[in-house]
Scaffold this motif. Sequence first.
Motif, short mmCIF file in Angstrom:
data_model
loop_
_atom_site.label_atom_id
_atom_site.label_comp_id
_atom_site.label_asym_id
_atom_site.label_seq_id
_atom_site.Cartn_x
_atom_site.Cartn_y
_atom_site.Cartn_z
N LYS A 1 0.84 -1.19 0.00
CA LYS A 1 0.00 0.00 0.00
C LYS A 1 0.88 1.25 0.00
CE LYS A 1 -4.52 -0.07 2.02
NZ LYS A 1 -5.32 0.02 3.20
N GLN A 2 0.53 2.19 -0.87
CA GLN A 2 1.27 3.44 -0.94
C GLN A 2 0.30 4.60 -1.03
OE1 GLN A 2 4.73 3.93 -0.90
NE2 GLN A 2 4.14 6.06 -0.73
N LYS A 3 0.48 5.60 -0.18
CA LYS A 3 -0.38 6.80 -0.23
C LYS A 3 0.32 7.87 -1.06
CE LYS A 3 -3.34 6.17 3.59
NZ LYS A 3 -4.67 6.65 3.69
N PHE A 4 -0.49 8.72 -1.66
CA PHE A 4 0.03 9.74 -2.56
C PHE A 4 -0.78 11.02 -2.40
CE2 PHE A 4 -0.33 11.86 -6.70
CZ PHE A 4 1.01 12.02 -7.04
N SER A 5 -0.10 12.14 -2.42
CA SER A 5 -0.78 13.44 -2.51
C SER A 5 0.12 14.41 -3.25
CB SER A 5 -1.16 13.97 -1.13
OG SER A 5 -0.01 14.21 -0.36
N TYR A 6 -0.45 15.50 -3.70
CA TYR A 6 0.22 16.55 -4.46
C TYR A 6 1.51 16.11 -5.15
CZ TYR A 6 -2.99 19.58 -1.88
OH TYR A 6 -4.10 20.17 -1.35
N GLY A 7 1.46 16.12 -6.45
CA GLY A 7 2.61 15.75 -7.25
C GLY A 7 2.14 15.13 -8.55
N MET A 8 3.01 14.32 -9.14
CA MET A 8 2.71 13.68 -10.42
C MET A 8 2.84 12.17 -10.26
SD MET A 8 4.10 12.29 -13.53
CE MET A 8 5.81 12.70 -13.56
N ILE A 9 1.88 11.46 -10.81
CA ILE A 9 1.95 10.00 -10.84
C ILE A 9 1.64 9.57 -12.27
CG2 ILE A 9 -0.45 9.70 -10.09
CD1 ILE A 9 0.53 7.15 -8.62
N ALA A 24 -8.51 -0.56 -14.04
CA ALA A 24 -8.54 0.79 -13.48
C ALA A 24 -7.19 1.14 -12.85
CB ALA A 24 -9.65 0.90 -12.44
N PHE A 25 -6.86 2.41 -12.93
CA PHE A 25 -5.71 3.02 -12.27
C PHE A 25 -6.32 4.19 -11.52
CE2 PHE A 25 -1.87 5.96 -13.40
CZ PHE A 25 -1.39 5.89 -12.10
N TRP A 26 -6.34 4.10 -10.18
CA TRP A 26 -7.10 5.08 -9.42
C TRP A 26 -6.51 5.29 -8.04
CZ3 TRP A 26 -11.18 3.12 -5.81
CH2 TRP A 26 -11.21 1.73 -5.73
N LEU A 27 -7.01 6.32 -7.37
CA LEU A 27 -6.59 6.64 -6.01
C LEU A 27 -7.83 6.77 -5.15
CD1 LEU A 27 -4.61 8.36 -8.11
CD2 LEU A 27 -3.49 8.82 -5.97
N TYR A 28 -7.73 6.29 -3.88
CA TYR A 28 -8.92 6.32 -3.03
C TYR A 28 -8.53 6.42 -1.56
CZ TYR A 28 -13.16 4.96 -0.61
OH TYR A 28 -14.23 4.95 0.23
N PRO A 139 -9.39 16.30 -3.67
CA PRO A 139 -8.96 15.76 -2.38
C PRO A 139 -8.04 16.69 -1.60
CG PRO A 139 -8.76 14.12 -4.10
CD PRO A 139 -9.06 15.42 -4.78
N THR A 140 -8.13 16.57 -0.29
CA THR A 140 -7.28 17.35 0.62
C THR A 140 -6.46 16.43 1.52
OG1 THR A 140 -9.14 17.43 2.15
CG2 THR A 140 -8.86 19.31 0.66
N ILE A 141 -6.56 15.12 1.28
CA ILE A 141 -5.83 14.14 2.10
C ILE A 141 -5.07 13.19 1.17
CG2 ILE A 141 -7.48 14.22 4.02
CD1 ILE A 141 -8.73 11.63 2.90
N PRO A 142 -4.02 12.53 1.67
CA PRO A 142 -3.33 11.52 0.84
C PRO A 142 -4.26 10.37 0.48
CG PRO A 142 -2.00 12.12 2.74
CD PRO A 142 -3.36 12.72 2.95
N LEU A 143 -4.09 9.82 -0.73
CA LEU A 143 -4.94 8.74 -1.23
C LEU A 143 -4.11 7.49 -1.51
CD1 LEU A 143 -7.06 10.79 -3.82
CD2 LEU A 143 -7.58 10.36 -1.42
N ASN A 144 -4.73 6.32 -1.39
CA ASN A 144 -4.07 5.06 -1.73
C ASN A 144 -4.05 4.89 -3.24
OD1 ASN A 144 -3.67 3.90 0.96
ND2 ASN A 144 -5.89 3.92 1.04
#
Length: 168
Positions: A1-9, A24-28, A139-144
Amino acid sequence: KQKFSYGMIEASIKLPAQKPLWPAFWLYSYPFEIDILELIGCKYNKIHTNIHYWLKATSDNNILIDKCTSCAKNYRIKLNDNRFHTYKMIWDSAKVEIYIDKKKIITHYKYYSIKNKKPIKDINLLKPNEKYLVNKNIPTIPLNIIFNTAVNNNPKCNIETNKYTFPS
């Protein structure tokens, strides 16, 4: 599991060309969901990109309502080309941008002018004494980060999944 926020993926993905599959390629992370790539099995020549904001609809929290104000940008793509395609998202405090093969598909903005409803493209342009419309879907929080493939058995799609052979 990896969380992600602000940046480029970014990911290079070769999509399966088999109708009932739903890659699907998604964040949640509740209540936010960003679909960078969603290929719904019955609409197999369209890539979907969405931003969802899920709300609990009942007291027992078993039903979620989708408050999707930045929804559904469909992008046609050839799936039988047997190629990898690049899917990218750039996310900052003012916007989320989605790209396919270096082409910008959509920008979801967080702030809009009340006066003219135009998006504020840079957070540094916000003026302290002005009021703005705020898109709560951003979103305002990191996502998986999630990569997955499901099998679409939605009756509306009219796909008989038992007719297909799936790899084990």
